[in-house]
Scaffold this active site. Sequence first.
Site, mmCIF file in Angstrom:
data_model
loop_
_atom_site.group_PDB
_atom_site.id
_atom_site.type_symbol
_atom_site.label_atom_id
_atom_site.label_comp_id
_atom_site.label_asym_id
_atom_site.label_seq_id
_atom_site.Cartn_x
_atom_site.Cartn_y
_atom_site.Cartn_z
ATOM 1 C CB CYS A 87 1.129 -18.033 6.819
ATOM 2 S SG CYS A 87 2.144 -16.567 7.081
ATOM 3 N N GLY A 97 0.811 -1.226 0.000
ATOM 4 C CA GLY A 97 0.000 0.000 0.000
ATOM 5 C C GLY A 97 0.839 1.267 0.000
ATOM 6 C CE LYS A 98 6.529 -0.032 -1.880
ATOM 7 N NZ LYS A 98 5.738 -1.303 -2.075
ATOM 8 C CB THR A 99 1.371 3.460 -4.997
ATOM 9 O OG1 THR A 99 2.643 2.965 -5.433
ATOM 10 C CG2 THR A 99 0.848 4.470 -6.004
ATOM 11 C CG ASP A 121 5.000 5.421 -6.374
ATOM 12 O OD1 ASP A 121 5.436 4.881 -5.334
ATOM 13 O OD2 ASP A 121 4.002 4.997 -6.990
ATOM 14 C CD GLU A 122 7.399 1.396 -8.033
ATOM 15 O OE1 GLU A 122 8.342 0.855 -7.394
ATOM 16 O OE2 GLU A 122 6.328 0.812 -8.297
HETATM 17 P P1 ADP Z 1 2.430 -0.871 -3.282
HETATM 18 O O1 ADP Z 1 2.611 0.490 -3.896
HETATM 19 O O2 ADP Z 1 3.066 -1.004 -1.912
HETATM 20 O O3 ADP Z 1 2.824 -1.994 -4.181
HETATM 21 P P2 ADP Z 1 -0.391 -0.379 -3.706
HETATM 22 O O4 ADP Z 1 -0.762 0.841 -2.944
HETATM 23 O O5 ADP Z 1 -0.176 -0.238 -5.174
HETATM 24 O O6 ADP Z 1 0.877 -1.067 -2.990
HETATM 25 O O7 ADP Z 1 -1.502 -1.528 -3.531
HETATM 26 C C1 ADP Z 1 -1.928 -2.002 -2.288
HETATM 27 C C2 ADP Z 1 -3.162 -2.877 -2.537
HETATM 28 O O8 ADP Z 1 -2.766 -4.122 -3.091
HETATM 29 C C3 ADP Z 1 -3.904 -3.275 -1.296
HETATM 30 O O9 ADP Z 1 -4.785 -2.264 -0.898
HETATM 31 C C4 ADP Z 1 -4.654 -4.528 -1.747
HETATM 32 O O10 ADP Z 1 -5.891 -4.178 -2.330
HETATM 33 C C5 ADP Z 1 -3.785 -5.090 -2.836
HETATM 34 N N1 ADP Z 1 -3.106 -6.370 -2.529
HETATM 35 C C6 ADP Z 1 -2.852 -7.368 -3.430
HETATM 36 N N2 ADP Z 1 -2.170 -8.383 -2.861
HETATM 37 C C7 ADP Z 1 -1.972 -8.057 -1.567
HETATM 38 C C8 ADP Z 1 -1.304 -8.684 -0.447
HETATM 39 N N3 ADP Z 1 -0.703 -9.873 -0.569
HETATM 40 N N4 ADP Z 1 -1.282 -8.028 0.724
HETATM 41 C C9 ADP Z 1 -1.882 -6.830 0.849
HETATM 42 N N5 ADP Z 1 -2.517 -6.171 -0.150
HETATM 43 C C10 ADP Z 1 -2.569 -6.773 -1.359
HETATM 44 MG MG MG Z 2 3.571 1.064 -5.655
#
Ligand code: ADP
Ligand code: MG
Length: 193
Positions: free
Chosen positions: A150, A17-19, A90-91
């Site tokens: 898990c 959920g970083k983005t 981002d990234e």
């Molecule tokens: P990041 O930028 O960190 O990759 P995003 O903000 O793009 O994360 O996306 C986060 C979303 O991804 C969560 O709100 C959820 O809907 C989805 N998601 C998919 N797989 C998972 C997982 N294994 N754990 C948590 N969220 C997940």
């Molecule tokens: Mg991201």
Amino acid sequence: MHPGGILEVITGPMFAGKTTELIKRIERQIFAKRKAALFKPAIDNRYSEREIVAHNGLRYEAFVVPATVEGVEKIREITLEGNYEVVGIDEVQFFPMDIVGVLNELADRGIYVIASGLNLDFKADPFPVTRELLVRADNIIYLTAVCTICGRPATRSQRLIDGKPAPRDSPVILVGGRESYEARCREHHVVPD
Ligand code: ADP
Ligand code: MG
């Protein structure tokens, strides 16, 4: 609202959920009438400027810059020339190490800098840029995902090739791209030698 010149780092594995968190924080600053810019690294070397429309109808500029030294200089230039008060990246782990000095300088100049990036690569080795930003950060938001095995908190990104854990020596870019990623906890993150 605006915390002053600080460097804030949002980190964690993929799917943490970083983005989402970055956009939420930028949106809040826009609500507070702060001039904010969002930057993202480009996969290719094109430079483009475009407007992002958030789900609630708010519009703000997003800049796609090359993930190079020139791209980092572009972030500095656009921020200072545009008199931005808030800057989101981002990234961030994809930029060269020069990004660390530039973001630190922008924070020193009174800008609220929010950098979002991966903590660890698929081998669970730190991304050097994220590591260097973390030790300089005024505030850290460490997010976890959910382990796909898990259901516990996941701090790592599992790389899979054809559904199997990617070996340590697998190429960074796969021709054909038959790879995927899953969030995993420490116990279920696998890197075969
Ligand atoms: P990041 O930028 O960190 O990759 P995003 O903000 O793009 O994360 O996306 C986060 C979303 O991804 C969560 O709100 C959820 O809907 C989805 N998601 C998919 N797989 C998972 C997982 N294994 N754990 C948590 N969220 C997940
Ligand atoms: Mg991201």
